[in-house]
Design an enzyme around this catalytic site. Structure first.
Site: not given
Length: 395
Positions: A162, A165, A306, A365
């Protein structure tokens, strides 16, 4: 650092002279026969660079080498045309400089160009690594892999699926840099000797899956797609919330793992800054490259970095193997991140990896807050994820 072979030299001797593991020197010189060195051959010594030094009054090779905790023969090797007994004040000689700290500042807006600079630098200092291109982005930027180690266990870690990110890329590169420094300096990380990992693990790093998107967030639209990208972004020149690739497709919603379910429930039905899964699975070159890459290499486990949430996901439809639970427990222990087996989200790379190979896959994450996370979190995130990075190698 490049040196020239003398009579009687061997790679084993260079390993002792510079205190670098022999296998790293062998792997840094793949076209050299270790048992048949020839005088005049060029050899690469990892973990060192050459420093140009101006001779001062009172200098000797023995004094200069002692200050670097090396044998005087290390200096003789780098200065074969100089008489060590007749050093001339003001003349310039070569000194070996051991690399002990990261050479580049990665706490910065980390563009595709920043990555290229780092890859060149790492390959120069650590020639035992391999840099491979596994595919290309929409705009033709190479999607690159760093390969470290020669072991049978295959571990893959990737970042920046992404665009906003992008902080995951410099954090991953910092992990790689410190791992390489620990190898060449034979020093532990958190009490762990990492040389056995090099011997037992083939570590694959894809630091920037979405280079076009990262550059869009950090540098604005490229001239050749400016009009198209602005239209997708509803005319706004603020691209800080852009997650997709340059064509407005979310690369982590591109995989044939209940893609149809994800497509139906996504609000975005056309190219958008985020959440549009495309018109079909695997339409985008970046997503295709990562799928083909996994099929070709048959990795034993995969981690996708991420942001944000300080948690990680590791299950998909009950297809994850039992060892995933064991690894997840260790990841949770060493990082403090929350382990989440199932999440109501499909079509991601982790989902597809588990479905396709029945091997452990993880979406990590990093950090907490609003994307893009600020660089002020860099050090904290690095320390949190370092344990996961190491555990991915020893578990």
């Amino acid at each position: 650092m490049k040196i020239i072979v003398r009579s009687g030299d061997s790679l084993w001797y260079y390993s002792q002279l510079f205190m670098v593991p022999l296998n790293l020197i062998i792997d840094s010189n793949p076209n050299i026969n270790p048992s048949a060195l020839q005088i005049g051959q060029e050899i690469q010594i990892p973990g060192f660079s050459i420093e140009r030094y101006t001779v001062k009054r009172g200098d000797t090779f023995w004094k200069l080498s002692a200050g670097r905790h090396l044998s005087a023969d290390a200096l003789l090797l780098l200065n074969q045309n100089i008489n060590p007994n007749q050093l001339v004040i003001g003349s310039v000689i070569n000194l070996p400089k051991r690399m002990i700290t990261p050479s580049l500042n990665r706490r910065m807006n980390y563009t595709f160009e920043s990555l290229q600079t780092d890859l060149t630098s790492l390959k120069e200092v650590f020639p035992f690594i391999q840099i491979n291109t596994i595919g290309n982005s929409v705009l033709g930027k190479p999607i690159q892999e760093i390969k470290i180690g020669t072991g049978p266990k295959k571990v893959q870690i990737n970042a920046s699926f992404h665009a906003n990110e992008w902080i995951t890329t410099p954090i991953l590169m910092a992990l790689v840099n410190n791992y390489l420094l620990a190898l060449t300096n034979m020093r532990p990380i958190r009490g762990l000797n990492v040389l056995p990992y090099y011997q037992n693990v083939s570590l694959s790093i894809v630091p920037m899956v979405n280079p076009d998107g990262v550059n869009l967030v950090l540098k604005g639209p490229p001239a050749e797609m400016s009009e198209q990208v602005l239209q997708i972004n509803n005319g706004s020149t603020d691209f800080s919330g852009w997650k997709a690739n340059i064509r407005g497709v979310d690369l982590n919603n591109q995989y044939p793992a209940k893609w149809e379910v994800e497509k139906e429930r996504k609000e975005e039905k056309s190219p958008a800054p985020r959440d549009f899964p495309g018109t079909a699975p695997l339409t985008e070159p970046e997503a295709i490259a990562m799928a083909e890459f996994a099929r070709e290499n048959q990795f034993d486990r995969m981690l996708a970095f991420h942001t944000q949430g300080e948690e990680f996901y590791w299950g998909y439809e009950g297809l994850e193997p039992p060892e995933s639970q064991v690894i997840a427990d260790e990841f949770e222990r060493v990082s403090g991140y929350t382990s989440v087996q199932y999440i109501d989200s499909f079509a991601g790379y982790k989902d597809w990896f588990i479905q396709e190979f029945r091997k452990p896959g993880f979406t990590i994450e990093l950090g907490k807050g609003i994307n893009p996370l600020p660089l002020s979190q860099f050090d904290e995130i690095y320390e949190e994820v370092l344990g996961i990075f190491l555990a991915s190698l020893y578990m």
